[in-house]
Design a protein around this motif. Sequence first.
Motif, PDB file in Angstrom:
ATOM      1  N   ASP A 135       0.844  -1.205   0.000  1.00 44.65           N
ATOM      2  CA  ASP A 135       0.000   0.000   0.000  1.00 44.65           C
ATOM      3  C   ASP A 135       0.876   1.251   0.000  1.00 44.65           C
ATOM      4  OD1 ASP A 135      -2.365  -1.433   0.086  1.00 44.65           O
ATOM      5  OD2 ASP A 135      -2.732  -1.109   2.215  1.00 44.65           O
ATOM      6  N   ALA A 136       1.892   1.251   0.874  1.00 50.44           N
ATOM      7  CA  ALA A 136       2.770   2.413   0.998  1.00 50.44           C
ATOM      8  C   ALA A 136       3.574   2.636  -0.277  1.00 50.44           C
ATOM      9  CB  ALA A 136       3.705   2.229   2.189  1.00 50.44           C
ATOM     10  N   ALA A 137       4.077   1.555  -0.867  1.00 54.31           N
ATOM     11  CA  ALA A 137       4.888   1.670  -2.082  1.00 54.31           C
ATOM     12  C   ALA A 137       4.079   2.267  -3.230  1.00 54.31           C
ATOM     13  CB  ALA A 137       5.438   0.305  -2.477  1.00 54.31           C
ATOM     14  N   ILE A 138       2.859   1.769  -3.412  1.00 56.81           N
ATOM     15  CA  ILE A 138       2.010   2.267  -4.491  1.00 56.81           C
ATOM     16  C   ILE A 138       1.638   3.735  -4.240  1.00 56.81           C
ATOM     17  CG2 ILE A 138      -0.255   2.015  -5.578  1.00 56.81           C
ATOM     18  CD1 ILE A 138       0.030  -1.030  -5.117  1.00 56.81           C
TER      19      ILE A 138
ATOM     20  N   VAL B 106       7.063  -5.415  -2.815  1.00 56.47           N
ATOM     21  CA  VAL B 106       7.298  -3.969  -2.775  1.00 56.47           C
ATOM     22  C   VAL B 106       7.938  -3.492  -4.076  1.00 56.47           C
ATOM     23  CG1 VAL B 106       8.677  -2.162  -1.651  1.00 56.47           C
ATOM     24  CG2 VAL B 106       7.317  -3.742  -0.281  1.00 56.47           C
ATOM     25  N   SER B 107       8.839  -4.305  -4.638  1.00 58.77           N
ATOM     26  CA  SER B 107       9.437  -3.955  -5.932  1.00 58.77           C
ATOM     27  C   SER B 107       8.368  -3.814  -7.006  1.00 58.77           C
ATOM     28  CB  SER B 107      10.457  -5.022  -6.360  1.00 58.77           C
ATOM     29  OG  SER B 107      11.584  -5.015  -5.520  1.00 58.77           O
ATOM     30  N   CYS B 108       7.401  -4.741  -7.013  1.00 61.02           N
ATOM     31  CA  CYS B 108       6.316  -4.645  -7.994  1.00 61.02           C
ATOM     32  C   CYS B 108       5.519  -3.364  -7.785  1.00 61.02           C
ATOM     33  CB  CYS B 108       5.400  -5.863  -7.887  1.00 61.02           C
ATOM     34  SG  CYS B 108       6.128  -7.399  -8.483  1.00 61.02           S
ATOM     35  N   GLY B 109       5.216  -3.038  -6.536  1.00 66.68           N
ATOM     36  CA  GLY B 109       4.474  -1.820  -6.258  1.00 66.68           C
ATOM     37  C   GLY B 109       5.209  -0.579  -6.715  1.00 66.68           C
ATOM     38  N   LEU B 110       6.530  -0.530  -6.462  1.00 68.89           N
ATOM     39  CA  LEU B 110       7.328   0.629  -6.863  1.00 68.89           C
ATOM     40  C   LEU B 110       7.530   0.691  -8.369  1.00 68.89           C
ATOM     41  CD1 LEU B 110      10.041   0.593  -4.050  1.00 68.89           C
ATOM     42  CD2 LEU B 110       8.241   2.305  -4.368  1.00 68.89           C
ATOM     43  N   ALA B 111       7.692  -0.475  -9.004  1.00 66.87           N
ATOM     44  CA  ALA B 111       7.999  -0.506 -10.437  1.00 66.87           C
ATOM     45  C   ALA B 111       6.766  -0.284 -11.302  1.00 66.87           C
ATOM     46  CB  ALA B 111       8.661  -1.827 -10.802  1.00 66.87           C
ATOM     47  N   THR B 112       5.621  -0.806 -10.871  1.00 65.15           N
ATOM     48  CA  THR B 112       4.437  -0.807 -11.736  1.00 65.15           C
ATOM     49  C   THR B 112       3.225  -0.110 -11.139  1.00 65.15           C
ATOM     50  OG1 THR B 112       3.525  -2.909 -10.908  1.00 65.15           O
ATOM     51  CG2 THR B 112       5.208  -3.039 -12.639  1.00 65.15           C
TER      52      THR B 112
ATOM     53  N   LEU C  22       7.199   1.773   5.441  1.00 62.86           N
ATOM     54  CA  LEU C  22       8.106   1.769   4.295  1.00 62.86           C
ATOM     55  C   LEU C  22       8.894   3.079   4.277  1.00 62.86           C
ATOM     56  CD1 LEU C  22       8.575  -0.291   1.938  1.00 62.86           C
ATOM     57  CD2 LEU C  22       7.371   1.353   0.486  1.00 62.86           C
ATOM     58  N   THR C  23      10.204   2.943   4.200  1.00 64.67           N
ATOM     59  CA  THR C  23      11.083   4.097   4.058  1.00 64.67           C
ATOM     60  C   THR C  23      11.791   3.993   2.714  1.00 64.67           C
ATOM     61  OG1 THR C  23      11.437   4.175   6.449  1.00 64.67           O
ATOM     62  CG2 THR C  23      12.989   5.405   5.064  1.00 64.67           C
ATOM     63  N   VAL C  24      11.489   4.913   1.817  1.00 64.15           N
ATOM     64  CA  VAL C  24      12.076   4.915   0.478  1.00 64.15           C
ATOM     65  C   VAL C  24      13.023   6.115   0.378  1.00 64.15           C
ATOM     66  CG1 VAL C  24      11.638   5.064  -2.005  1.00 64.15           C
ATOM     67  CG2 VAL C  24      10.032   3.834  -0.518  1.00 64.15           C
ATOM     68  N   ARG C  25      14.289   5.827   0.125  1.00 64.37           N
ATOM     69  CA  ARG C  25      15.247   6.912  -0.108  1.00 64.37           C
ATOM     70  C   ARG C  25      15.371   7.135  -1.608  1.00 64.37           C
ATOM     71  NH1 ARG C  25      18.230  10.198   2.566  1.00 64.37           N
ATOM     72  NH2 ARG C  25      20.096  11.132   1.654  1.00 64.37           N
TER      73      ARG C  25
ATOM     74  N   ARG D 234       6.404   6.152   5.114  1.00 64.91           N
ATOM     75  CA  ARG D 234       4.947   5.985   5.149  1.00 64.91           C
ATOM     76  C   ARG D 234       4.615   4.802   6.063  1.00 64.91           C
ATOM     77  NH1 ARG D 234       0.919   7.578   1.659  1.00 64.91           N
ATOM     78  NH2 ARG D 234       2.284   9.410   1.571  1.00 64.91           N
ATOM     79  N   LEU D 235       3.907   5.079   7.146  1.00 54.24           N
ATOM     80  CA  LEU D 235       3.384   4.034   8.024  1.00 54.24           C
ATOM     81  C   LEU D 235       1.930   3.780   7.642  1.00 54.24           C
ATOM     82  CD1 LEU D 235       3.505   2.197  10.598  1.00 54.24           C
ATOM     83  CD2 LEU D 235       2.664   4.192  11.866  1.00 54.24           C
ATOM     84  N   VAL D 236       1.626   2.541   7.301  1.00 53.93           N
ATOM     85  CA  VAL D 236       0.246   2.150   7.018  1.00 53.93           C
ATOM     86  C   VAL D 236      -0.218   1.283   8.182  1.00 53.93           C
ATOM     87  CG1 VAL D 236      -1.299   0.885   5.481  1.00 53.93           C
ATOM     88  CG2 VAL D 236       0.537   2.289   4.529  1.00 53.93           C
TER      89      VAL D 236
END
Length: 466
Positions: A282-285, A337-343, A386-389, A397-399
Amino acid sequence: MAAITAEIAAYCAGLDFASLPAEVQERTRFLVLDLVGNIVRGRHDAESTPALIAASRALGLAAGGSAVLGDSARYTPAGAAFLNGALAHSLDFDDTHAAGTLHPGAPVIPAALAAAEMVGADGRTVLSAIVAGYEVTCRLAVALPGGDHYDRGYHPTATCGAFGAAAAAGRVFGLDAAAMQDAFGIALSQAAGSLQFLANGAWTKRFQVGWSAMNGLAAATLAREGFRGASEAFEGKAGFLRAYAPNPQPERAVRGLGQEFELMQTAVKPYPSCRYGHACVDAAIALRGELGLKPEEVESVTMGLPNKGMLLVGAPLAYKQNPQNVVDGQFSGPFVVSCGLATGHMGWDSYALLQDPTVRSLLPKINCVEDPEVQALFPDYMAGKLTVRARGQDHVRLVKVAKGEPDNFLTEAELRAKFHGLADAVLGAERAAQLADAVIGLEKAADVNGLMRLGAPMMAARLAGE
C-alpha cells in the motif's frame, strides 16, 4: 477445566444464519465470493494444479458427482473438498485472520460446499455452516495462541482448519451436539500442517490446506454414521490445544461465543501474497503515485515489519531478495514492494515479473527489519512502515490499517472487481457475473447445485492438468 469442546459443539449444532446480525450475514456472503474467485483461478493458473489433479485422478477422487469450481469435470465429495481447498489457497490471495495467523476460508468453505452437495442442503444451511467453521477455526487459533503454534513449526490454517471444516460439514449434515463433539474428536487425529514449505517454496502449503478440508469432511461424515471420536478434543490432556502449543488459553476459544464473531475480524487480500507485506505494498504504491517516482530514482528501501512478518516475508534477506518461483515471490517482501514501486500494481499477473530486469534491479535495494512501532501495533493491526530513499531524501509511510483489513474492508464493488479479475479469464465475464450473483444470493437458494454449475467453464479455457 471448562468443557470447551462441548460448548463449541453445541454452538455449532444450533447456529442459524437467519438469526445472525445483518453485518455478519453480509460479510459471510462477501467472504464466500472472495474465496470462490480464488478457487476458479487457482484451477486455471496455479503451477501446482496439474500434479494435484493427476494425483486425485490416480487416487480415484475424480469419479463422483461433486464439483470443483473452475472445472467442468466431477469428483467424489472428498476429492471436491480437497481440490477446492487446495485451489483456494494456491494463489495466496485468500482471506486472513491476523490474531489467529491463518486463512480461515480455504479449509471451511470447500468442506461446507462438498457436504451440501452430498445431502442437497439449502443455501441458508450452508451459510450457517460456514459461520460455524470460521468461528471454530479462528477461535482455536487465538486460544493456542497462533504465534506459539507457529513457533513450533505448525501451519494453523491446516491444523485449526481441520476442525473448522469438521464444524462446517457437521452443521450441513445437521449433527447434534454429541455427534459434533465426535467429529471434533475424529478431526483431532488428522490435524496436521508444517511450515517447512518456507525452506524451498514447496507446494505443501496448498496441499495441506486442501487436505484439512477433506479431513474435516471425513470427520463429520464418520460422526454422522455413528463413529465415536475422542472426547475433550480441544481441552483434554492430549487434546489439540495442549498438544500443539506450550501455553494454550482454552477459555479464549469460547469468550463471547455467539455474541462476538471472529469472522468479522477476517480480512480479504487486495494482493495475492502473504498478508504481512500488504501494508508496505500500500505504501509503495501510494509513494510512487504521490512522488511520481521512477524505479531508477530509488536508492534504498526499508520495510518495517512485525516479528512474525519478518519470519515469513523478511528473512533470510538474501533469499527474500532472490525469489525464483511464485511461492518464493508470495513470501518475499522485497518482491511485492518492488512490484508496487515498479508498476504501481501488485496482482496475480505480477508474478510474470519474477525475472523482469526492472523488478530485479530493485530487489537488492530493499532491506527488511523488525520495526518497534509496527510490532507494537501487532496483532491488532497488520501494519507496515516503508522508508524509500530517493532524490536524496527519505520518504516514510506508516500504514496502520492495510486495505482489506476488517476496519478497511473492501466494498462489494471492490470485491466484485477482484472476483472478475480472477474468474473472467476462466469463465468469461457474463458467466462470472452470474456466479457472483449466485454467491451473493446464496441464502435464498434451495441448494448449491446451480451455483456449482455456474462455476464450470463453458468457454474454451486452458485448464492446468489438461
